[in-house]
Motif scaffolding. Sequence first.
Motif, mmCIF file in Angstrom:
data_model
loop_
_atom_site.group_PDB
_atom_site.id
_atom_site.type_symbol
_atom_site.label_atom_id
_atom_site.label_comp_id
_atom_site.label_asym_id
_atom_site.label_seq_id
_atom_site.Cartn_x
_atom_site.Cartn_y
_atom_site.Cartn_z
ATOM 1 N N GLY A 129 -18.373 -36.534 -26.658
ATOM 2 C CA GLY A 129 -18.267 -36.120 -28.035
ATOM 3 C C GLY A 129 -19.619 -36.047 -28.722
ATOM 4 N N THR A 130 -19.589 -35.658 -29.985
ATOM 5 C CA THR A 130 -20.829 -35.552 -30.751
ATOM 6 C C THR A 130 -21.475 -36.913 -30.969
ATOM 7 O OG1 THR A 130 -19.536 -35.590 -32.785
ATOM 8 C CG2 THR A 130 -20.155 -33.421 -31.922
ATOM 9 N N ASP A 131 -20.681 -37.971 -30.885
ATOM 10 C CA ASP A 131 -21.226 -39.324 -31.064
ATOM 11 C C ASP A 131 -21.657 -39.957 -29.751
ATOM 12 O OD1 ASP A 131 -18.050 -41.163 -31.367
ATOM 13 O OD2 ASP A 131 -18.825 -39.780 -29.848
ATOM 14 N N GLY A 132 -21.573 -39.192 -28.654
ATOM 15 C CA GLY A 132 -21.980 -39.707 -27.350
ATOM 16 C C GLY A 132 -20.891 -40.419 -26.584
ATOM 17 N N ARG A 133 -19.741 -40.556 -27.185
ATOM 18 C CA ARG A 133 -18.619 -41.217 -26.504
ATOM 19 C C ARG A 133 -18.103 -40.307 -25.398
ATOM 20 N NH1 ARG A 133 -13.117 -41.569 -28.142
ATOM 21 N NH2 ARG A 133 -13.714 -40.349 -29.981
ATOM 22 N N ALA A 134 -17.886 -40.892 -24.210
ATOM 23 C CA ALA A 134 -17.478 -40.110 -23.047
ATOM 24 C C ALA A 134 -16.094 -40.525 -22.570
ATOM 25 C CB ALA A 134 -18.481 -40.270 -21.907
ATOM 26 N N THR A 135 -15.426 -39.595 -21.909
ATOM 27 C CA THR A 135 -14.145 -39.875 -21.278
ATOM 28 C C THR A 135 -14.112 -39.164 -19.931
ATOM 29 O OG1 THR A 135 -11.742 -39.907 -21.612
ATOM 30 C CG2 THR A 135 -12.914 -37.934 -22.345
ATOM 31 N N TYR A 136 -13.369 -39.737 -18.980
ATOM 32 C CA TYR A 136 -13.364 -39.217 -17.615
ATOM 33 C C TYR A 136 -11.947 -39.146 -17.063
ATOM 34 C CZ TYR A 136 -18.321 -40.452 -17.803
ATOM 35 O OH TYR A 136 -19.644 -40.545 -18.152
ATOM 36 N N ALA A 137 -11.739 -38.197 -16.167
ATOM 37 C CA ALA A 137 -10.509 -38.178 -15.396
ATOM 38 C C ALA A 137 -10.535 -39.344 -14.411
ATOM 39 C CB ALA A 137 -10.383 -36.858 -14.651
ATOM 40 N N ASP A 138 -9.371 -39.840 -14.072
ATOM 41 C CA ASP A 138 -9.300 -40.975 -13.149
ATOM 42 C C ASP A 138 -9.940 -40.655 -11.798
ATOM 43 O OD1 ASP A 138 -6.001 -42.151 -14.232
ATOM 44 O OD2 ASP A 138 -8.009 -42.499 -15.034
ATOM 45 N N SER A 139 -9.864 -39.398 -11.394
ATOM 46 C CA SER A 139 -10.369 -39.000 -10.081
ATOM 47 C C SER A 139 -11.880 -39.131 -9.952
ATOM 48 C CB SER A 139 -9.960 -37.555 -9.769
ATOM 49 O OG SER A 139 -10.450 -36.676 -10.764
ATOM 50 N N VAL A 140 -12.599 -39.177 -11.089
ATOM 51 C CA VAL A 140 -14.058 -39.243 -11.018
ATOM 52 C C VAL A 140 -14.628 -40.466 -11.711
ATOM 53 C CG1 VAL A 140 -14.146 -36.721 -10.949
ATOM 54 C CG2 VAL A 140 -14.539 -37.912 -13.129
ATOM 55 N N LYS A 141 -13.767 -41.233 -12.360
ATOM 56 C CA LYS A 141 -14.230 -42.403 -13.101
ATOM 57 C C LYS A 141 -14.988 -43.345 -12.173
ATOM 58 C CE LYS A 141 -11.353 -43.505 -16.212
ATOM 59 N NZ LYS A 141 -10.156 -44.006 -16.928
ATOM 60 N N ALA A 150 -25.501 -32.795 -18.868
ATOM 61 C CA ALA A 150 -25.672 -33.110 -17.455
ATOM 62 C C ALA A 150 -24.445 -33.828 -16.917
ATOM 63 C CB ALA A 150 -26.922 -33.968 -17.235
ATOM 64 N N LEU A 151 -24.270 -33.723 -15.603
ATOM 65 C CA LEU A 151 -23.222 -34.466 -14.912
ATOM 66 C C LEU A 151 -23.822 -35.011 -13.629
ATOM 67 C CD1 LEU A 151 -20.171 -35.240 -14.972
ATOM 68 C CD2 LEU A 151 -19.811 -33.310 -13.398
ATOM 69 N N LEU A 152 -23.993 -36.318 -13.579
ATOM 70 C CA LEU A 152 -24.469 -36.980 -12.373
ATOM 71 C C LEU A 152 -23.255 -37.372 -11.541
ATOM 72 C CD1 LEU A 152 -26.676 -38.248 -10.625
ATOM 73 C CD2 LEU A 152 -26.479 -40.321 -12.038
ATOM 74 N N MET A 153 -23.237 -36.884 -10.309
ATOM 75 C CA MET A 153 -22.097 -37.114 -9.432
ATOM 76 C C MET A 153 -22.544 -37.934 -8.236
ATOM 77 S SD MET A 153 -20.349 -33.323 -9.603
ATOM 78 C CE MET A 153 -21.691 -32.531 -8.731
ATOM 79 N N ASN A 154 -22.029 -39.136 -8.125
ATOM 80 C CA ASN A 154 -22.344 -40.034 -7.015
ATOM 81 C C ASN A 154 -21.137 -40.207 -6.109
ATOM 82 O OD1 ASN A 154 -25.017 -40.631 -7.909
ATOM 83 N ND2 ASN A 154 -24.202 -42.150 -9.348
ATOM 84 N N ASN A 155 -21.422 -40.657 -4.884
ATOM 85 C CA ASN A 155 -20.360 -40.943 -3.917
ATOM 86 C C ASN A 155 -19.385 -39.760 -3.813
ATOM 87 O OD1 ASN A 155 -18.828 -42.341 -2.043
ATOM 88 N ND2 ASN A 155 -17.671 -43.455 -3.590
ATOM 89 N N LEU A 156 -19.936 -38.589 -3.616
ATOM 90 C CA LEU A 156 -19.112 -37.387 -3.568
ATOM 91 C C LEU A 156 -18.177 -37.401 -2.369
ATOM 92 C CD1 LEU A 156 -21.810 -34.905 -4.765
ATOM 93 C CD2 LEU A 156 -19.531 -35.096 -5.763
ATOM 94 N N LYS A 157 -17.012 -36.816 -2.563
ATOM 95 C CA LYS A 157 -15.974 -36.750 -1.542
ATOM 96 C C LYS A 157 -15.622 -35.288 -1.273
ATOM 97 C CE LYS A 157 -13.986 -40.985 -3.476
ATOM 98 N NZ LYS A 157 -12.772 -41.613 -4.064
ATOM 99 N N PRO A 158 -15.098 -34.976 -0.099
ATOM 100 C CA PRO A 158 -14.712 -33.591 0.185
ATOM 101 C C PRO A 158 -13.753 -33.023 -0.866
ATOM 102 C CG PRO A 158 -14.754 -34.846 2.210
ATOM 103 C CD PRO A 158 -14.992 -35.828 1.098
ATOM 104 N N GLU A 159 -12.910 -33.854 -1.442
ATOM 105 C CA GLU A 159 -11.970 -33.373 -2.454
ATOM 106 C C GLU A 159 -12.636 -33.029 -3.777
ATOM 107 O OE1 GLU A 159 -11.741 -36.203 -0.648
ATOM 108 O OE2 GLU A 159 -10.855 -37.833 -1.849
ATOM 109 N N ASP A 160 -13.925 -33.322 -3.912
ATOM 110 C CA ASP A 160 -14.682 -32.902 -5.094
ATOM 111 C C ASP A 160 -15.153 -31.452 -4.972
ATOM 112 O OD1 ASP A 160 -16.176 -36.165 -5.124
ATOM 113 O OD2 ASP A 160 -14.576 -35.427 -6.448
ATOM 114 N N THR A 161 -14.962 -30.841 -3.824
ATOM 115 C CA THR A 161 -15.372 -29.453 -3.620
ATOM 116 C C THR A 161 -14.635 -28.540 -4.583
ATOM 117 O OG1 THR A 161 -15.913 -29.788 -1.289
ATOM 118 C CG2 THR A 161 -15.378 -27.543 -1.977
ATOM 119 N N ALA A 162 -15.395 -27.777 -5.373
ATOM 120 C CA ALA A 162 -14.807 -26.901 -6.401
ATOM 121 C C ALA A 162 -15.923 -26.125 -7.084
ATOM 122 C CB ALA A 162 -14.057 -27.724 -7.443
ATOM 123 N N MET A 163 -15.525 -25.168 -7.909
ATOM 124 C CA MET A 163 -16.442 -24.537 -8.848
ATOM 125 C C MET A 163 -16.436 -25.394 -10.105
ATOM 126 S SD MET A 163 -18.452 -21.872 -9.190
ATOM 127 C CE MET A 163 -17.828 -20.502 -8.226
#
Length: 123
Positions: A52-64, A79-92
């Motif tokens: 959000g505009t105040d910097g508060r973030a929310t995530y889907a359970d699959s990437v939390k 930006a989106l920093l993605m760690n511990n990537l899994k094959p199921e993260d494959t997407a556009m």
Amino acid sequence: EVRLVESGGGSVQAGGSLQLSCTSAMYNFEAYHWGWFRQAPGKDREGIAAIGTDGRATYADSVKDRFTITRDNAKNTLALLMNNLKPEDTAMYFCAAELGAGPSLSRDDFGWWGQGTQVTVYS
């Protein structure tokens, strides 16, 4: 017109990391809430991270606990920093923006979209 440009996608081995970026030349970047969405072949586009505009973030359970969304209002960059990537993260992966406080993971709450960047995770 608000133009969003993603970058940073690529191919990575499972367990690896990638950082996506989204930039825009809009003059009032700080007034928008932002999100990252992804769409795998044959699946719906899903919201995975939002800030959000105040910097508060929310995530889907699959990437939390694996992905982190950040914004730099001075550089008009998301930006989106993605760690511990899994094959199921494959997407556009797409960034999206809308005026207002946010955050939101709903596609219906965003009116501006980038063209996407491909992320492929191989095992």
